[in-house]
Design a protein around this motif. Structure first.
Motif, PDB file in Angstrom:
ATOM      1  N   UNK A  53      30.659  44.153  35.157  1.00  0.00           N
ATOM      2  CA  UNK A  53      31.703  45.173  35.376  1.00  0.00           C
ATOM      3  C   UNK A  53      31.101  46.443  35.955  1.00  0.00           C
ATOM      4  N   UNK A  54      29.950  46.845  35.420  1.00  0.00           N
ATOM      5  CA  UNK A  54      29.296  48.055  35.935  1.00  0.00           C
ATOM      6  C   UNK A  54      28.875  47.877  37.390  1.00  0.00           C
ATOM      7  N   UNK A  55      28.298  46.737  37.725  1.00  0.00           N
ATOM      8  CA  UNK A  55      27.887  46.471  39.102  1.00  0.00           C
ATOM      9  C   UNK A  55      29.088  46.422  40.040  1.00  0.00           C
ATOM     10  N   UNK A  56      30.154  45.802  39.579  1.00  0.00           N
ATOM     11  CA  UNK A  56      31.367  45.732  40.393  1.00  0.00           C
ATOM     12  C   UNK A  56      31.911  47.133  40.645  1.00  0.00           C
ATOM     13  N   UNK A  57      31.928  47.955  39.618  1.00  0.00           N
ATOM     14  CA  UNK A  57      32.423  49.325  39.768  1.00  0.00           C
ATOM     15  C   UNK A  57      31.517  50.118  40.707  1.00  0.00           C
ATOM     16  N   UNK A  58      30.208  49.953  40.571  1.00  0.00           N
ATOM     17  CA  UNK A  58      29.269  50.642  41.462  1.00  0.00           C
ATOM     18  C   UNK A  58      29.468  50.210  42.911  1.00  0.00           C
TER      19      UNK A  58
END
Length: 76
Positions: A53-58
């Motif tokens: 989720x963090x990578x997708x948001x980044x």
């Protein structure tokens, strides 16, 4: 059966009972290890989902910035 026969049978069964007790203990230890492994896997799954989720948001943030600076064409 007389007492001598019963005692002889008990003596013959004693090593078997000891072995069974040992096996029960090992099975209990293996159950604890399995529970620990299950918990470790659940924790890893949670952490992986969190990092995804963090990578997708980044990635979405980077794409938005690049689109705003017209360095990347807008995707429809």
């Amino acid at each position: 059966m007389d007492n001598e026969t019963i005692e002889a049978i008990r003596q013959l069964l004693k090593p078997i009972n000891n072995k069974l007790d040992s096996m029960d203990l090992k099975i209990s230890e293996m159950k604890i290890q399995m529970d620990s492994l299950k918990l470790d896997m659940k924790t890893m799954e949670y952490e992986n989902q969190k990092h995804y989720r963090e990578l997708k948001q980044d990635t979405e943030t980077i794409m938005t910035v690049l689109e705003a600076r017209t360095l990347l064409p807008k995707v429809l």
